[in-house]
Design a protein around this motif. Sequence first.
Motif, mmCIF file in Angstrom:
data_model
loop_
_atom_site.group_PDB
_atom_site.id
_atom_site.type_symbol
_atom_site.label_atom_id
_atom_site.label_comp_id
_atom_site.label_asym_id
_atom_site.label_seq_id
_atom_site.Cartn_x
_atom_site.Cartn_y
_atom_site.Cartn_z
ATOM 1 N N ASP A 60 0.848 -1.188 0.000
ATOM 2 C CA ASP A 60 0.000 0.000 0.000
ATOM 3 C C ASP A 60 0.885 1.239 0.000
ATOM 4 O O ASP A 60 1.427 1.628 1.033
ATOM 5 N N GLU A 62 1.755 5.372 -1.372
ATOM 6 C CA GLU A 62 1.139 6.670 -1.672
ATOM 7 C C GLU A 62 2.027 7.394 -2.660
ATOM 8 O O GLU A 62 3.185 7.690 -2.357
ATOM 9 N N LEU A 105 5.693 3.630 1.426
ATOM 10 C CA LEU A 105 4.530 3.012 2.037
ATOM 11 C C LEU A 105 3.649 4.080 2.665
ATOM 12 O O LEU A 105 4.140 5.053 3.254
ATOM 13 N N ARG A 106 2.344 3.909 2.552
ATOM 14 C CA ARG A 106 1.407 4.917 3.040
ATOM 15 C C ARG A 106 1.526 5.128 4.555
ATOM 16 O O ARG A 106 1.441 6.248 5.056
ATOM 17 N N GLU A 107 1.734 4.063 5.305
ATOM 18 C CA GLU A 107 1.724 4.179 6.760
ATOM 19 C C GLU A 107 3.055 4.650 7.331
ATOM 20 O O GLU A 107 3.090 5.448 8.265
ATOM 21 N N THR A 108 4.169 4.158 6.776
ATOM 22 C CA THR A 108 5.468 4.440 7.402
ATOM 23 C C THR A 108 6.366 5.351 6.581
ATOM 24 O O THR A 108 7.320 5.923 7.112
#
Length: 263
Positions: A60, A62, A105-108
């Motif tokens: 995932d 971004e 990565l979108r989260e990290t």
Amino acid sequence: MKFIRLATIAALSTTILAGGAATVSAQEVREVTTDGQVEFRAGGEEDGELEVIPPEVDPDVEIEPEIPGTTGPLSIVRAARMDFGSQVISNQDKTYNMVAEMQPLRETGELVPYVSFAHVQDVRGTNAGWDLQVSLSDFTSNTQNNVLTGAEIELVTSRIQYDGNDQENAPMAHEDGLTLLPNGAARSVMTASEGQGALASSVVWGDQEELNARLTDEEIDIVENDAIQLSIPGSTAKDATTYTSTLTWELTSTPDENGPSGA
């Protein structure tokens, strides 16, 4: 007192008679229809920026638009960058895989290898079709042997990721083995004929599962994407420097009726 009582009785009688008349003339209504409506218009600057829709959901990531502030209604939102790494000078004909592009990565925000892709969004609402082409300049440097004569890029394999519900409206990708020649004619890499290509479409180079596997292989230092390759003749003189080239991506609203060109 008598007068008041009679008046009351008369009023009640009138009400009863009127109610009886209504019962005789009315019919039961158990189903009616009404209208609903919605109007759409082409997207524009006032509707905000277009967002990249990544062609793979795992990992995932971004991804930012190629040009911040892109608003449509027919736009290249993302294009591929091609880095073929650091290579040893050779007098043999050589073919080099592209170094996989890295995306956060979108989260990290950690960078991971990701497929390369060119992403088009069409929010005109006309279903008129479009054609995405790319051309390549010479690989040049500021040294004595300043041009990589005979160099060419091959788009080995590709696939289409179309985000509309009806896959029959998906555009077409180029044929496998499409070659980009420096200073040569622009080549079509994704084409939407009339009636195709509305909303978001991507032409994708690379296999994400393979890239994920290479990332976890401790013996692999640099993850490569073998769907895009650079070939250079052994007879081409090469200096110990970096050669750069420019890829020009162009989107037109008048696609070739024959679709993307072949190799």
